[in-house]
Design an enzyme around this catalytic site. Structure first.
Site, PDB file in Angstrom:
ATOM      1  N   THR A  10       0.840  -1.194   0.000  1.00  0.00           N
ATOM      2  CA  THR A  10       0.000   0.000   0.000  1.00  0.00           C
ATOM      3  C   THR A  10       0.877   1.246   0.000  1.00  0.00           C
ATOM      4  O   THR A  10       2.016   1.226   0.499  1.00  0.00           O
ATOM      5  CB  THR A  10      -0.909   0.025   1.238  1.00  0.00           C
ATOM      6  N   ASP A  11       0.342   2.351  -0.508  1.00  0.00           N
ATOM      7  CA  ASP A  11       1.074   3.611  -0.448  1.00  0.00           C
ATOM      8  C   ASP A  11       1.197   4.134   0.980  1.00  0.00           C
ATOM      9  O   ASP A  11       2.006   5.018   1.272  1.00  0.00           O
ATOM     10  CB  ASP A  11       0.430   4.669  -1.347  1.00  0.00           C
ATOM     11  N   GLU A  12       0.410   3.578   1.899  1.00  0.00           N
ATOM     12  CA  GLU A  12       0.461   4.054   3.283  1.00  0.00           C
ATOM     13  C   GLU A  12       1.768   3.705   3.980  1.00  0.00           C
ATOM     14  O   GLU A  12       2.076   4.266   5.037  1.00  0.00           O
ATOM     15  CB  GLU A  12      -0.734   3.523   4.075  1.00  0.00           C
TER      16      GLU A  12
ATOM     17  N   TYR B  16      -2.047  -0.535  10.714  1.00  0.00           N
ATOM     18  CA  TYR B  16      -2.225  -1.224   9.437  1.00  0.00           C
ATOM     19  C   TYR B  16      -1.018  -1.001   8.532  1.00  0.00           C
ATOM     20  O   TYR B  16      -0.419  -1.946   8.011  1.00  0.00           O
ATOM     21  CB  TYR B  16      -3.496  -0.743   8.734  1.00  0.00           C
TER      22      TYR B  16
ATOM     23  N   LYS C 134       1.934  -3.657   7.016  1.00  0.00           N
ATOM     24  CA  LYS C 134       2.251  -3.849   5.600  1.00  0.00           C
ATOM     25  C   LYS C 134       3.724  -3.568   5.322  1.00  0.00           C
ATOM     26  O   LYS C 134       4.355  -4.237   4.496  1.00  0.00           O
ATOM     27  CB  LYS C 134       1.356  -2.943   4.738  1.00  0.00           C
TER      28      LYS C 134
END
Length: 435
Positions: A178-180, A204, A208
């Site tokens: 994810t870009d997060e 979260y 990741k």
């Protein structure tokens, strides 16, 4: 975006009880709401790879993964066998892939990525040579209250999959991140490249990022041919309505107001699911092991502006303050809410990928799909439409958070008000509850 050959039949209302019972129907049912919906896939088609034959897609009954499952099954019927691996948690549905049941190159395997015996059995039974790993817990709000579950699924589950892939000799391993993992990007800052440092700000995103470290270690230590993909927010038909676009669409379709967290100022970039399917198809065929690819959209919008766009698409008057206030309410924010994310997708575009569906068109298609199918696809979704729903095992519970007519500012939400856990920890899963 391709909508292949099916027309939605007229729908008749059903009760929440009937909808709930629909979740317990057997897999090979002859008819259901899935048979009324258009078959949605991407647009890309490549020369099939000679070294790819049997593809395991984890979280295949979840949102983004189901788009790729349908796309690969229908686009490459004579080249690839697609094995959809999913535990079937609250946010996934067999309706997402039932239309493929009669396809000879499609198989569903019910399994959990945190269960080594199930993972190895699937890999060996179907002679898997390629893994595309979507399965994850992904709803950020839930990670504040049940972070252990996110670590178990996203980190340990990825570790199980990597160890199993090493054991059987997987030739291609595509890990969906994810870009997060990059953390917050301030207004005016440059879009982030794949080489940017990882600085996650919520449980979260941290899980990741940790999973990525495991992928990298197996690539270096065991020469596992792995690719990492970091995508921004994806939306479209088939997304479980815990996420903002389907949730707000379903609320407005019920003639109920939407509820924004905080003041609605955080922005996100949104990519239509058909373009996401194209991105993963492109990476499967043209991506190089050892590389990382950002999947980025050029459509960036604040949560508040997104509300206005949805109201416009649904032809709901909202120009005056009174009209807008009728449909948009506010509650406290998450414990922490990144203001924005921004990634540079130049590297992926170099492989030939491009965003084809803009936000206006994507929202129009998405809203229409949820108007027709959203209330019946997963059963009764009433509880998940609350501002901060709680998940306990397989059950979704609504919250009772205060709602205001005015934007919520300050650090009220950052003191943990949104970090609810309910009466039971959410079970770890092997699913595709992806953004």
């Amino acid at each position: 975006m391709t909508i292949s050959g099916r027309t939605a039949a007229p729908l008749t209302p059903i009760s929440p009880t009937e909808a709930g019972n629909g979740l317990r129907r057997r897999f090979f049912e002859d008819y259901g709401i899935w048979n009324e919906a258009p078959v949605l896939i991407g647009t890309t088609k490549f020369e099939p790879r000679a070294d790819v034959k049997n593809i395991m897609i984890t979280g295949g009954a979840g949102f983004i993964a189901c788009w790729l499952v349908r796309h690969l099954t229908l686009t490459y019927p004579h080249a690839y066998n697609i094995i959809s691996f999913d535990k079937l948690d609250y946010c996934s549905s067999l309706n997402n892939t039932r239309i493929l049941n009669d396809r000879r190159n499609f198989t569903f395997y019910q399994g959990d990525v945190t269960n080594p015996s199930e993972v190895v059995d699937c890999l060996e039974r179907h002679n898997i040579d390629t893994v595309i790993h979507f399965a994850a817990q992904s709803h950020v709000d839930l990670s504040f209250g049940n972070s252990y579950g996110f670590t178990h699924t996203n980190v340990y589950g990825t570790h199980v999959l990597l160890e199993s892939a090493k054991k059987v000799g997987i030739r291609r391993f595509i890990h969906v991140s994810t870009d997060e993992v990059y953390g917050e990007v301030k207004d005016g800052d440059d879009d982030l490249l794949e080489s940017s440092i990882l600085a996650p700000t919520n449980p979260y995103a941290a899980s990741k990022a940790a999973a990525e470290m495991l992928v990298h270690s197996y690539q270096k230590s065991f020469k596992l041919p792995a690719i990492i993909v970091r995508s921004n927010n994806v939306y479209g038909p088939h997304q479980y309505p815990e996420k903002i676009i389907p949730k707000f669409t379903c609320l407005l379709a019920r003639h109920k107001p939407v509820v924004l967290h905080g003041d609605g100022s955080p922005t996100r970039r949104y990519l239509y699911a058909g373009d996401a399917a194209d991105a993963f198809d492109t990476i499967l065929h043209r991506g190089q092991p050892g590389q990382i690819y950002n999947v980025g959209s050029h459509d960036e919008v604040s949560n508040l502006a997104l509300c206005k766009k949805l109201l416009a698409v649904m032809d709901i008057p909202h120009q005056s303050p009174d009209e807008f206030g009728r449909w948009v309410k506010y509650t406290h924010d998450r414990p922490f809410n990144d203001h924005r994310y921004a990634v540079d997708a130049t590297k992926l575009k170099g492989l030939g990928w491009e965003q084809k569906t803009g936000l206006e068109e994507g929202l129009r298609v998405t809203v229409e799909w949820y108007r027709l199918f959203g209330e019946r696809w997963w059963g009764d979704i009433t509880k998940v439409l609350s501002p901060f729903p709680v998940v306990a095992g397989m059950e979704v519970l609504s919250d009772s958070e205060p709602v205001s007519d005015h934007p919520q500012v300050g650090d009220g939400g950052r003191k943990g008000k949104g970090a609810k856990q309910g009466n039971g920890e959410r079970e770890a899963d092997g699913l595709g509850c992806r953004e």
